[in-house]
Design a protein around this motif. Structure first.
Motif, PDB file in Angstrom:
ATOM      1  N   UNK A  65       0.834  -1.191   0.000  1.00 41.26           N
ATOM      2  CA  UNK A  65       0.000   0.000   0.000  1.00 41.26           C
ATOM      3  C   UNK A  65       0.871   1.244   0.000  1.00 41.26           C
ATOM      4  N   UNK A  66       0.703   2.110  -0.985  1.00 40.37           N
ATOM      5  CA  UNK A  66       1.469   3.342  -1.059  1.00 40.37           C
ATOM      6  C   UNK A  66       0.924   4.370  -0.075  1.00 40.37           C
ATOM      7  N   UNK A  67       1.765   5.324   0.295  1.00 38.52           N
ATOM      8  CA  UNK A  67       1.334   6.386   1.192  1.00 38.52           C
ATOM      9  C   UNK A  67       0.412   7.352   0.463  1.00 38.52           C
ATOM     10  N   UNK A  68      -0.338   8.119   1.235  1.00 31.38           N
ATOM     11  CA  UNK A  68      -1.216   9.127   0.642  1.00 31.38           C
ATOM     12  C   UNK A  68      -0.389  10.111  -0.184  1.00 31.38           C
ATOM     13  N   UNK A  69       0.776  10.500   0.322  1.00 29.44           N
ATOM     14  CA  UNK A  69       1.618  11.463  -0.385  1.00 29.44           C
ATOM     15  C   UNK A  69       2.075  10.919  -1.733  1.00 29.44           C
ATOM     16  N   UNK A  99     -14.964   8.381   1.136  1.00 26.43           N
ATOM     17  CA  UNK A  99     -13.990   7.386   1.567  1.00 26.43           C
ATOM     18  C   UNK A  99     -12.588   7.970   1.482  1.00 26.43           C
ATOM     19  N   UNK A 100     -11.623   7.234   2.015  1.00 21.40           N
ATOM     20  CA  UNK A 100     -10.233   7.650   1.883  1.00 21.40           C
ATOM     21  C   UNK A 100      -9.795   7.533   0.430  1.00 21.40           C
ATOM     22  N   UNK A 101      -8.868   8.393   0.025  1.00 24.06           N
ATOM     23  CA  UNK A 101      -8.347   8.351  -1.337  1.00 24.06           C
ATOM     24  C   UNK A 101      -7.944   9.725  -1.802  1.00 24.06           C
ATOM     25  N   UNK A 102      -7.088   9.768  -2.805  1.00 20.85           N
ATOM     26  CA  UNK A 102      -6.605  11.063  -3.284  1.00 20.85           C
ATOM     27  C   UNK A 102      -7.621  11.762  -4.184  1.00 20.85           C
ATOM     28  N   UNK A 152      -3.900   6.978   4.786  1.00 20.83           N
ATOM     29  CA  UNK A 152      -4.670   7.927   5.599  1.00 20.83           C
ATOM     30  C   UNK A 152      -6.121   7.508   5.783  1.00 20.83           C
ATOM     31  N   UNK A 153      -6.410   6.216   5.640  1.00 21.92           N
ATOM     32  CA  UNK A 153      -7.752   5.705   5.886  1.00 21.92           C
ATOM     33  C   UNK A 153      -7.857   5.225   7.326  1.00 21.92           C
ATOM     34  N   UNK A 154      -8.986   5.508   7.969  1.00 17.82           N
ATOM     35  CA  UNK A 154      -9.272   4.977   9.299  1.00 17.82           C
ATOM     36  C   UNK A 154     -10.111   3.713   9.120  1.00 17.82           C
TER      37      UNK A 154
END
Length: 279
Positions: A65-69, A99-102, A152-154
């Protein structure tokens, strides 16, 4: 330039930008379209990149899993175009899920400072942070809680229980991958379960996925393509993928990348005008 040198340059560009078009490579390298395609096939066969319609992207692992950045640097024009179109689906006096995601983060950025009466449920710390900037008095943000992933997902039991007690009118859902056989997936088992909880909480599901997500399969799936009432992608999607999506999702929206800016989405439109449009 020798073939190995060309391929090193191609790989360096894909690693730097996350994705690149064949037309850009022909100009950069001064070679033909066919030469570039052969180089891409060579690199794909060794697992260093993945060919997509009109270009190539970095290979994505089913479990890493890649980071949000890192994700936020990829496919920015396409994500902006998709987010701009998704903004048009946000209606006043409703509850939405992000949802989480860029790409969902870009949608949240478009809502900064909005005066629209709106409730937002999210399991993304970055989405909650961006909505907190210049938040208007009518914007309510509910952050689920849970364990934070690199993106950055909870997620986890706390997030799932919180989401299970809530109901949203429309969920805007980001995905790691979409595939004709597998459906929607991500590399994180806990995040897949939390995404399923988000889907179960919503009256309507809107998936936001740029064209490079097609054919990507993560470790855990959380819904078939038919789970999407609406899917918004960019015009880099292949003709074959478009046919599959048109057949399986409720409604497919393909946006031209060149026209997608968050500024245009709400430009010149007041809150009252938007409320009248959706009345």
């Amino acid at each position: 330039m020798l073939a190995d040198q060309r391929r090193e340059l191609i790989l360096a560009e894909v690693e730097r930008t996350g994705a690149i078009r064949i037309s850009e490579l022909t100009e950069l390298l001064g070679v033909s379209d066919m030469t570039v395609r052969r180089d891409l096939e060579h690199l794909e066969a060794r697992g260093w990149l993945r060919k997509v319609h009109g270009g190539a992207v970095l290979s994505q692992s089913s479990v890493e899993e890649s980071s949000f950045e890192a994700k936020s640097a990829l496919q920015q024009p396409a994500k902006r175009a998709i987010a701009a179109r998704a903004l048009q689906l946000v209606e006043p006096h409703t509850a939405i899920g992000l949802s989480a995601g860029t790409t969902t983060w870009m949608l949240a950025r478009g809502l900064q400072g909005t005066e629209m009466p709106l409730s937002v449920v999210t399991n993304s710390t970055t989405v909650a942070d961006i909505l907190a900037v210049n938040a208007g008095p009518h914007l309510r943000v509910v952050l689920t809680g849970g364990e934070r992933t690199p993106s950055a997902a909870l997620v986890g039991a706390i997030a799932d229980r919180a989401i299970g007690s809530l109901h949203v009118d429309r969920l805007f859902l980001g995905v790691h991958g979409m595939d004709a056989r597998v459906g929607f997936s991500c590399p994180n088992l806990a995040e897949a379960q939390t995404n399923q909880a988000l889907i179960d909480s919503a009256r309507q599901i809107v998936v936001l996925a740029d064209s490079t997500k097609w054919g990507v399969v993560g470790l855990a799936n959380f819904g078939k393509l038919g789970a999407a009432d609406i899917l918004i992608t960019d015009d880099g999607i292949s003709a074959e993928a478009r046919r599959v999506l048109e057949d399986q999702v409720g409604k497919l929206i393909v946006v031209p990348v060149s026209e997608g800016t968050l500024g245009k989405a709400f430009a010149g439109t007041t809150t009252r005008q938007r409320e009248r449009e959706h009345a």
